[in-house]
Motif scaffolding. Structure first.
Motif, PDB file in Angstrom:
ATOM      1  N   ILE A  72       5.731  -1.859  -1.314  1.00  0.00           N
ATOM      2  CA  ILE A  72       6.839  -1.119  -0.701  1.00  0.00           C
ATOM      3  C   ILE A  72       7.584  -0.311  -1.749  1.00  0.00           C
ATOM      4  N   LEU A  89      10.998   2.590   6.969  1.00  0.00           N
ATOM      5  CA  LEU A  89      11.317   1.218   6.586  1.00  0.00           C
ATOM      6  C   LEU A  89      12.376   0.629   7.517  1.00  0.00           C
ATOM      7  N   PHE A 141       1.793  -2.483   4.344  1.00  0.00           N
ATOM      8  CA  PHE A 141       2.118  -3.048   3.040  1.00  0.00           C
ATOM      9  C   PHE A 141       2.263  -4.560   3.162  1.00  0.00           C
ATOM     10  N   ASP A 195       6.252  -6.734  -1.616  1.00  0.00           N
ATOM     11  CA  ASP A 195       7.428  -5.939  -1.974  1.00  0.00           C
ATOM     12  C   ASP A 195       7.078  -4.890  -3.023  1.00  0.00           C
ATOM     13  N   TYR A 253       5.571   2.709  -2.994  1.00  0.00           N
ATOM     14  CA  TYR A 253       5.590   3.783  -2.006  1.00  0.00           C
ATOM     15  C   TYR A 253       6.929   4.515  -2.009  1.00  0.00           C
ATOM     16  N   LYS A 267      10.735  -0.328  10.693  1.00  0.00           N
ATOM     17  CA  LYS A 267       9.937  -1.543  10.509  1.00  0.00           C
ATOM     18  C   LYS A 267      10.834  -2.784  10.515  1.00  0.00           C
ATOM     19  N   PHE A 313       4.656   1.361   6.458  1.00  0.00           N
ATOM     20  CA  PHE A 313       5.189   0.028   6.159  1.00  0.00           C
ATOM     21  C   PHE A 313       4.507  -1.073   6.967  1.00  0.00           C
TER      22      PHE A 313
END
Length: 92
Positions: A18, A41, A12, A15, A21, A44, A9
């Motif tokens: 994300i 995530l 990336f 959105d 993935y 992050k 993350f």
């Protein structure tokens, strides 16, 4: 030399990246891959922030992220909702 744990993350930019993935991880035969991706995530975004958004206990969420406990569907659902992640047929 100190190294940092890899977190996809961090790389990336959108959105859509994300969601692609997470969708790929969700479709994998190993359900742990999705849980691991969701954990990355959360890290992050910040465990304290996600705990605040979900109303979940920060320590419990931390244990989930570190793989010490398995999240329940209720926890996964709260995290997805708090992070505005919509798993739907167009992605899954």
């Amino acid at each position: 030399m100190k190294t940092n744990k890899f977190n996809a993350f961090n790389y990336f930019e959108t959105d859509d990246e994300i969601m692609d993935y997470l969708s790929d991880c969700y479709k994998d035969d190993d359900p742990q891959l999705f849980v691991l991706a969701l954990s990355h995530l959360i890290e992050k975004k910040g465990i304290a922030e996600v705990a605040k958004l979900t109303g979940l206990n920060r320590e419990s969420l931390y244990k989930t992220v570190k793989g010490q406990t398995q999240p329940t569907w209720a926890t996964v659902h709260k995290v997805l909702h708090a992070l505005n992640i919509n798993i739907n047929p167009s992605y899954a």
